[in-house]
Design a protein around this motif. Sequence first.
Motif, PDB file in Angstrom:
ATOM      1  N   PRO A 188       0.665  -1.461   0.003  1.00 24.66           N
ATOM      2  CA  PRO A 188       0.304  -0.174   0.074  1.00 24.66           C
ATOM      3  C   PRO A 188       1.059   0.952   0.055  1.00 24.66           C
ATOM      4  O   PRO A 188       0.268   2.204  -0.522  1.00 24.66           O
ATOM      5  CB  PRO A 188      -1.005   0.117   1.305  1.00 24.66           C
ATOM      6  N   GLY A 189       2.172   1.298   0.269  1.00 29.04           N
ATOM      7  CA  GLY A 189       2.806   2.525   0.346  1.00 29.04           C
ATOM      8  C   GLY A 189       2.837   2.916  -1.463  1.00 29.04           C
ATOM      9  O   GLY A 189       2.452   2.365  -2.237  1.00 29.04           O
ATOM     10  N   PRO A 190       3.946   3.672  -1.671  1.00 34.58           N
ATOM     11  CA  PRO A 190       3.951   4.911  -2.632  1.00 34.58           C
ATOM     12  C   PRO A 190       4.582   4.133  -3.868  1.00 34.58           C
ATOM     13  O   PRO A 190       5.834   3.116  -3.048  1.00 34.58           O
ATOM     14  CB  PRO A 190       4.114   5.879  -2.447  1.00 34.58           C
ATOM     15  N   CYS A 191       5.073   3.988  -4.714  1.00 40.01           N
ATOM     16  CA  CYS A 191       5.999   3.575  -5.727  1.00 40.01           C
ATOM     17  C   CYS A 191       7.561   4.470  -5.745  1.00 40.01           C
ATOM     18  O   CYS A 191       7.369   6.058  -5.424  1.00 40.01           O
ATOM     19  CB  CYS A 191       5.733   3.838  -7.114  1.00 40.01           C
ATOM     20  N   PRO A 192       8.353   4.250  -6.100  1.00 41.86           N
ATOM     21  CA  PRO A 192       9.649   5.353  -5.573  1.00 41.86           C
ATOM     22  C   PRO A 192       9.522   6.710  -6.304  1.00 41.86           C
ATOM     23  O   PRO A 192       8.684   6.828  -7.707  1.00 41.86           O
ATOM     24  CB  PRO A 192      10.419   4.085  -6.812  1.00 41.86           C
ATOM     25  N   ASP A 193      10.044   7.471  -6.132  1.00 40.84           N
ATOM     26  CA  ASP A 193       9.739   8.534  -7.392  1.00 40.84           C
ATOM     27  C   ASP A 193      11.074   9.185  -8.196  1.00 40.84           C
ATOM     28  O   ASP A 193      11.310   9.535  -8.068  1.00 40.84           O
ATOM     29  CB  ASP A 193       9.879  10.139  -5.875  1.00 40.84           C
ATOM     30  N   VAL A 194      10.108   8.514  -9.398  1.00 40.91           N
ATOM     31  CA  VAL A 194      11.426   8.518 -10.279  1.00 40.91           C
ATOM     32  C   VAL A 194      10.834   8.207 -11.996  1.00 40.91           C
ATOM     33  O   VAL A 194       9.588   9.071 -11.638  1.00 40.91           O
ATOM     34  CB  VAL A 194      11.921   6.939 -10.276  1.00 40.91           C
ATOM     35  N   PRO A 195      11.238   9.498 -12.234  1.00 41.70           N
ATOM     36  CA  PRO A 195      10.134  10.192 -13.319  1.00 41.70           C
ATOM     37  C   PRO A 195      10.199   8.704 -14.646  1.00 41.70           C
ATOM     38  O   PRO A 195      10.409   7.780 -14.343  1.00 41.70           O
ATOM     39  CB  PRO A 195      12.078  11.159 -14.379  1.00 41.70           C
ATOM     40  N   PRO A 196       9.131   9.794 -14.976  1.00 35.12           N
ATOM     41  CA  PRO A 196       8.383   8.404 -15.414  1.00 35.12           C
ATOM     42  C   PRO A 196       9.077   7.452 -17.431  1.00 35.12           C
ATOM     43  O   PRO A 196       9.671   8.552 -17.645  1.00 35.12           O
ATOM     44  CB  PRO A 196       6.907   8.974 -16.634  1.00 35.12           C
ATOM     45  N   PRO A 197       8.953   7.046 -17.251  1.00 35.79           N
ATOM     46  CA  PRO A 197       9.961   6.622 -18.260  1.00 35.79           C
ATOM     47  C   PRO A 197       9.734   7.015 -20.016  1.00 35.79           C
ATOM     48  O   PRO A 197       7.922   7.620 -20.068  1.00 35.79           O
ATOM     49  CB  PRO A 197       9.133   4.942 -18.856  1.00 35.79           C
ATOM     50  N   ALA A 198      11.160   7.621 -20.439  1.00 38.13           N
ATOM     51  CA  ALA A 198      11.531   7.714 -21.328  1.00 38.13           C
ATOM     52  C   ALA A 198      10.307   6.542 -22.948  1.00 38.13           C
ATOM     53  O   ALA A 198      10.937   5.559 -22.647  1.00 38.13           O
ATOM     54  CB  ALA A 198      12.456   7.885 -21.856  1.00 38.13           C
ATOM     55  N   TRP A 199       9.432   7.557 -23.516  1.00 35.67           N
ATOM     56  CA  TRP A 199       9.111   7.017 -25.142  1.00 35.67           C
ATOM     57  C   TRP A 199       9.897   7.238 -25.626  1.00 35.67           C
ATOM     58  O   TRP A 199      10.209   7.864 -26.453  1.00 35.67           O
ATOM     59  CB  TRP A 199       7.496   7.396 -25.162  1.00 35.67           C
TER      60      TRP A 199
END
Length: 438
Positions: A188-199
């Motif tokens: 239930p915790g938050p996901c790591p604060d990483v940028p969204p993937p490059a498309w």
Amino acid sequence: MTGGCLAEIGHEVIVTDNDAAKIETLEAGRLPIYEPGLDTIIAKARNEGRLSFSAKPSDAVAAGDAIFICVGTPPLPNGDADLSAIDHVAKLIANEARSPKLVIEKSTVPAQTGQELKRALAVYGRKSGVTFRVASNPEFLREGTAIEDFLHPDRIVVGVEDEIAERQLHEIYRPVIERKFNCPMHSPGPCPDVPPPAWIVTTINSAELIKHASNSFLALKISYANMVADLAEKLGADIQEVVYAMGMDPRIGRSFLNAGLGFGGFCLPKDLQAFVHLAERTGVDFSLLKEVEKINRKRVGYVVEKIRRALWVVKGKQIAVLGLAFKANTDDIRFAPAIDLINQLVREGAKIRAYDPEAMEKARPLMPDVEMPESAYAAAKDSEALVIATEWKQFRELDWTRIRDTMTRPLIVDARNLLSGREMKALGLEYYSVGRPD
Ligand code: UGA
């Protein structure tokens, strides 16, 4: 893995394989491999009716608008990638398809395979009148963290020939790109604060090349670190300190600079070999990568020599080996340096007791002469040396005082630099590692 993850983000998926036993295992709710978190997402997707398994490829082909090819591309005796499974699947898709399909290469293949695949689909399906689009969508998942890598990738590369294929792939990956899924790894915790993937949209040839060039570069980093480790050892420096500082430079980066037994597994060694062959066939002299292979081939021998020096005589000695898998968090023993190490020690007459948290079931039938007890402590008991051959985190957390007290000679050869030399020596253990002062 791909099927489970695509179902996890909301798609309806049918997974098929020509190995009926594998499908049976999956249908029975078991997994043919160990991969953290995979059992949970597969069970959930099946319960919610988004994922099914079928031993009949025709069912899967008929149902899918998009078909991911995830077959193996093992090395041929000459080092080239064996593409016969891709050819076989192309025939199958062409024969069974009754509606337009987007056929996506997920398997690692040499550049220009997409062109051949397109041609094969057209030839095999010439009577059906069905339209096939081909795309390349290379896999960057690592075993052991595959689900995490799928759901939180740094990039998604799609090699396409037209906008329709691009749009279709974008739609498939939209939940990942927009982070619109309930993350099974972090909830239930938050996901790591990483940028969204490059498309990243490229040609099919580029996408195929990106995959081989990436894996070969990772292999190059490891071999480079291993050579610096050898030098550090000779010069009285500490490889851990060296790579830590090197890695602080973002142009270099800290990852894949861990010295030790060298790289194994079913991807890096074979992809590197296939890439060298691809270069040779096109007349490009990529001897740099041949050196990377050569350095890697010598790593296990280098550690065996270290064990020999420490033990003086290997023949007849009882040696404990911690780790069988090619790396931590997997039960995969294919091209595992640990297995190679054990085989070399057995050939020299050592008696081996090995322990691995996940890989023993797979290793047992292949190593009848090796005892595999149910704990690291049992492996260590009465041994004259203990070798750490896989970087399992659990090994760091063992009670090393207890191990010291039950070994005949408390001698540790840490071939993965997993432990702190200072702590081991403070406990009174004789400690050798790679690229660090003994
Ligand atoms: C590799 C790539 O890392 C993935 O990006 C790629 O998707 C995958 O191959 C693939 O082609 O399918 P994987 O084979 O799971 O992933 O394993 P790695 O994490 O790359 O490790 C490979 C080997 O290198 C292991 O034996 C590991 O112990 C060794 N290694 C890794 C080192 O010796 N030092 C390091 O610093 C890192």
